[in-house]
Design a protein around this motif. Structure first.
Motif, PDB file in Angstrom:
ATOM      1  N   GLU A  67     -18.710  19.422 -10.254  1.00 18.85           N
ATOM      2  CA  GLU A  67     -18.212  20.417  -9.428  1.00 18.85           C
ATOM      3  C   GLU A  67     -17.250  21.476  -9.943  1.00 18.85           C
ATOM      4  OE1 GLU A  67     -15.720  18.190  -6.740  1.00 18.85           O
ATOM      5  OE2 GLU A  67     -14.697  16.922  -8.008  1.00 18.85           O
ATOM      6  N   ASN A  68     -16.795  21.165 -11.058  1.00 18.38           N
ATOM      7  CA  ASN A  68     -15.842  22.154 -11.714  1.00 18.38           C
ATOM      8  C   ASN A  68     -16.425  22.643 -12.838  1.00 18.38           C
ATOM      9  OD1 ASN A  68     -13.533  21.642 -10.117  1.00 18.38           O
ATOM     10  ND2 ASN A  68     -13.166  19.534 -11.028  1.00 18.38           N
ATOM     11  N   THR A  69     -17.729  22.761 -12.941  1.00 12.89           N
ATOM     12  CA  THR A  69     -18.522  23.391 -14.006  1.00 12.89           C
ATOM     13  C   THR A  69     -19.501  24.596 -13.741  1.00 12.89           C
ATOM     14  OG1 THR A  69     -18.424  21.111 -15.321  1.00 12.89           O
ATOM     15  CG2 THR A  69     -19.981  22.854 -15.914  1.00 12.89           C
ATOM     16  N   SER A  70     -19.216  25.433 -14.244  1.00 15.31           N
ATOM     17  CA  SER A  70     -20.069  26.616 -13.987  1.00 15.31           C
ATOM     18  C   SER A  70     -20.529  27.244 -15.547  1.00 15.31           C
ATOM     19  CB  SER A  70     -19.530  27.859 -13.311  1.00 15.31           C
ATOM     20  OG  SER A  70     -18.477  28.284 -14.123  1.00 15.31           O
ATOM     21  N   ARG A  71     -21.288  28.446 -15.283  1.00 16.66           N
ATOM     22  CA  ARG A  71     -21.990  28.859 -16.806  1.00 16.66           C
ATOM     23  C   ARG A  71     -20.947  29.435 -17.444  1.00 16.66           C
ATOM     24  NH1 ARG A  71     -27.937  31.199 -15.839  1.00 16.66           N
ATOM     25  NH2 ARG A  71     -28.816  29.564 -14.259  1.00 16.66           N
ATOM     26  N   LYS A  72     -19.673  29.934 -16.747  1.00 18.85           N
ATOM     27  CA  LYS A  72     -18.839  30.824 -17.522  1.00 18.85           C
ATOM     28  C   LYS A  72     -17.534  29.753 -17.940  1.00 18.85           C
ATOM     29  CE  LYS A  72     -19.833  35.048 -15.404  1.00 18.85           C
ATOM     30  NZ  LYS A  72     -19.511  36.195 -14.494  1.00 18.85           N
ATOM     31  N   ARG A  73     -17.474  28.761 -17.147  1.00 12.23           N
ATOM     32  CA  ARG A  73     -16.292  27.995 -17.359  1.00 12.23           C
ATOM     33  C   ARG A  73     -16.774  26.383 -17.392  1.00 12.23           C
ATOM     34  NH1 ARG A  73     -14.114  25.772 -13.058  1.00 12.23           N
ATOM     35  NH2 ARG A  73     -14.386  26.470 -11.160  1.00 12.23           N
ATOM     36  N   GLY A  74     -16.131  25.401 -18.093  1.00 11.87           N
ATOM     37  CA  GLY A  74     -16.331  24.127 -17.696  1.00 11.87           C
ATOM     38  C   GLY A  74     -17.205  23.497 -19.117  1.00 11.87           C
ATOM     39  N   LEU A  75     -17.766  22.375 -18.876  1.00 10.96           N
ATOM     40  CA  LEU A  75     -18.564  21.854 -19.851  1.00 10.96           C
ATOM     41  C   LEU A  75     -19.733  22.570 -20.153  1.00 10.96           C
ATOM     42  CD1 LEU A  75     -18.465  18.369 -18.409  1.00 10.96           C
ATOM     43  CD2 LEU A  75     -16.983  19.153 -19.997  1.00 10.96           C
ATOM     44  N   ASN A  76     -20.051  22.420 -21.683  1.00 16.76           N
ATOM     45  CA  ASN A  76     -21.256  23.089 -22.013  1.00 16.76           C
ATOM     46  C   ASN A  76     -22.615  22.299 -21.769  1.00 16.76           C
ATOM     47  OD1 ASN A  76     -21.448  20.887 -23.908  1.00 16.76           O
ATOM     48  ND2 ASN A  76     -20.332  22.226 -25.560  1.00 16.76           N
ATOM     49  N   THR A  77     -23.703  22.890 -22.076  1.00 12.86           N
ATOM     50  CA  THR A  77     -24.909  22.098 -21.910  1.00 12.86           C
ATOM     51  C   THR A  77     -25.129  20.782 -22.223  1.00 12.86           C
ATOM     52  OG1 THR A  77     -25.860  24.216 -21.620  1.00 12.86           O
ATOM     53  CG2 THR A  77     -27.443  22.374 -21.623  1.00 12.86           C
ATOM     54  N   SER A  78     -24.761  20.814 -23.654  1.00 13.78           N
ATOM     55  CA  SER A  78     -24.919  19.402 -23.971  1.00 13.78           C
ATOM     56  C   SER A  78     -24.030  18.233 -23.798  1.00 13.78           C
ATOM     57  CB  SER A  78     -24.824  19.632 -25.847  1.00 13.78           C
ATOM     58  OG  SER A  78     -23.448  19.855 -26.154  1.00 13.78           O
ATOM     59  N   SER A  79     -22.891  18.609 -23.334  1.00 11.30           N
ATOM     60  CA  SER A  79     -22.075  17.669 -22.885  1.00 11.30           C
ATOM     61  C   SER A  79     -22.536  17.343 -21.440  1.00 11.30           C
ATOM     62  CB  SER A  79     -20.615  18.289 -22.744  1.00 11.30           C
ATOM     63  OG  SER A  79     -20.124  18.413 -23.895  1.00 11.30           O
ATOM     64  N   LEU A  80     -22.891  18.378 -20.537  1.00  6.70           N
ATOM     65  CA  LEU A  80     -23.440  17.939 -19.327  1.00  6.70           C
ATOM     66  C   LEU A  80     -24.768  16.915 -19.399  1.00  6.70           C
ATOM     67  CD1 LEU A  80     -23.131  21.398 -17.276  1.00  6.70           C
ATOM     68  CD2 LEU A  80     -21.905  18.914 -16.784  1.00  6.70           C
ATOM     69  N   THR A  81     -25.584  17.315 -20.502  1.00  8.06           N
ATOM     70  CA  THR A  81     -26.779  16.267 -20.770  1.00  8.06           C
ATOM     71  C   THR A  81     -26.429  15.014 -20.970  1.00  8.06           C
ATOM     72  OG1 THR A  81     -28.191  18.211 -21.334  1.00  8.06           O
ATOM     73  CG2 THR A  81     -28.749  16.120 -21.967  1.00  8.06           C
ATOM     74  N   ILE A  82     -25.160  14.762 -21.834  1.00  4.76           N
ATOM     75  CA  ILE A  82     -24.611  13.437 -22.188  1.00  4.76           C
ATOM     76  C   ILE A  82     -24.269  12.981 -20.958  1.00  4.76           C
ATOM     77  CG2 ILE A  82     -23.163  12.242 -23.501  1.00  4.76           C
ATOM     78  CD1 ILE A  82     -23.384  14.643 -25.685  1.00  4.76           C
ATOM     79  N   LEU A  83     -23.525  13.457 -20.011  1.00 10.88           N
ATOM     80  CA  LEU A  83     -22.974  12.952 -19.057  1.00 10.88           C
ATOM     81  C   LEU A  83     -24.027  12.377 -17.971  1.00 10.88           C
ATOM     82  CD1 LEU A  83     -19.789  15.202 -18.425  1.00 10.88           C
ATOM     83  CD2 LEU A  83     -19.825  12.726 -18.789  1.00 10.88           C
ATOM     84  N   PHE A  84     -24.952  13.533 -17.625  1.00 12.54           N
ATOM     85  CA  PHE A  84     -25.972  13.190 -16.805  1.00 12.54           C
ATOM     86  C   PHE A  84     -26.959  11.955 -17.310  1.00 12.54           C
ATOM     87  CE2 PHE A  84     -30.649  13.299 -15.652  1.00 12.54           C
ATOM     88  CZ  PHE A  84     -30.573  13.449 -14.438  1.00 12.54           C
ATOM     89  N   LYS A  85     -27.204  11.889 -18.549  1.00 13.01           N
ATOM     90  CA  LYS A  85     -27.865  10.663 -19.212  1.00 13.01           C
ATOM     91  C   LYS A  85     -27.062   9.309 -18.886  1.00 13.01           C
ATOM     92  CE  LYS A  85     -30.845  12.773 -22.623  1.00 13.01           C
ATOM     93  NZ  LYS A  85     -31.108  13.169 -23.947  1.00 13.01           N
ATOM     94  N   THR A  86     -25.813   9.319 -19.200  1.00 15.50           N
ATOM     95  CA  THR A  86     -25.130   8.081 -18.984  1.00 15.50           C
ATOM     96  C   THR A  86     -24.531   7.737 -17.752  1.00 15.50           C
ATOM     97  OG1 THR A  86     -22.932   9.470 -19.453  1.00 15.50           O
ATOM     98  CG2 THR A  86     -24.280   8.261 -21.574  1.00 15.50           C
ATOM     99  N   ILE A  87     -24.370   8.705 -16.632  1.00 14.46           N
ATOM    100  CA  ILE A  87     -23.678   8.510 -15.489  1.00 14.46           C
ATOM    101  C   ILE A  87     -24.867   8.437 -14.602  1.00 14.46           C
ATOM    102  CG2 ILE A  87     -22.219   9.212 -13.595  1.00 14.46           C
ATOM    103  CD1 ILE A  87     -20.717  10.457 -15.837  1.00 14.46           C
ATOM    104  N   VAL A  88     -25.900   9.172 -14.433  1.00 11.00           N
ATOM    105  CA  VAL A  88     -26.660   9.378 -13.342  1.00 11.00           C
ATOM    106  C   VAL A  88     -28.003   8.693 -13.610  1.00 11.00           C
ATOM    107  CG1 VAL A  88     -28.195  10.939 -12.020  1.00 11.00           C
ATOM    108  CG2 VAL A  88     -25.858  11.535 -12.630  1.00 11.00           C
ATOM    109  N   LEU A  89     -28.456   8.892 -14.815  1.00  8.14           N
ATOM    110  CA  LEU A  89     -29.842   8.438 -15.151  1.00  8.14           C
ATOM    111  C   LEU A  89     -29.722   6.872 -15.112  1.00  8.14           C
ATOM    112  CD1 LEU A  89     -32.519   9.622 -15.739  1.00  8.14           C
ATOM    113  CD2 LEU A  89     -32.193   9.563 -18.209  1.00  8.14           C
TER     114      LEU A  89
END
Length: 103
Positions: A67-89
């Motif tokens: 919710e607080n991440t966009s292309r211009k600010r917030g977490l980078n792609t690799s951090s979002l991928t790690i979070l997706f794998k650990t939280i959602v997946l």
């Protein structure tokens, strides 16, 4: 296939015609569905309630992460991928061989 799920805390409306079951000194009551090890098991082993709950939980978790991440600010792609794998997946894959056939 029809399964009756027993629970000491809830009652099932059609239980009047079914035999009484005791566990120790406590009467067990029939329920339509129950949660066992985090998996919602219903009387027909359909797992549709569990699938809806898991998908709703995954969407909510991913919304909170992104919710607080966009292309211009917030977490980078690799951090979002790690979070997706650990939280959602991990939520999505827990006991998935049992319930994933309903989706």
């Amino acid at each position: 296939l029809w399964l009756i799920i027993l629970s000491p805390n809830h009652s099932y409306q059609d239980a009047d015609n079914l035999p009484k079951v005791k566990l120790g000194k406590k009467d067990l009551q029939y329920v339509e569905r129950s949660k066992v090890l985090g998996v919602i098991i219903d009387e027909k082993l359909a797992f549709s309630h569990h699938a809806r709950a898991v998908l709703r939980n995954c969407w909510h978790a991913w919304y909170k992460v992104s919710e607080n991440t966009s292309r211009k600010r917030g977490l980078n792609t690799s951090s979002l991928t790690i979070l997706f794998k650990t939280i959602v997946l991990t939520k999505l894959l827990y006991a998935s061989p049992i319930w994933l056939t309903v989706i």
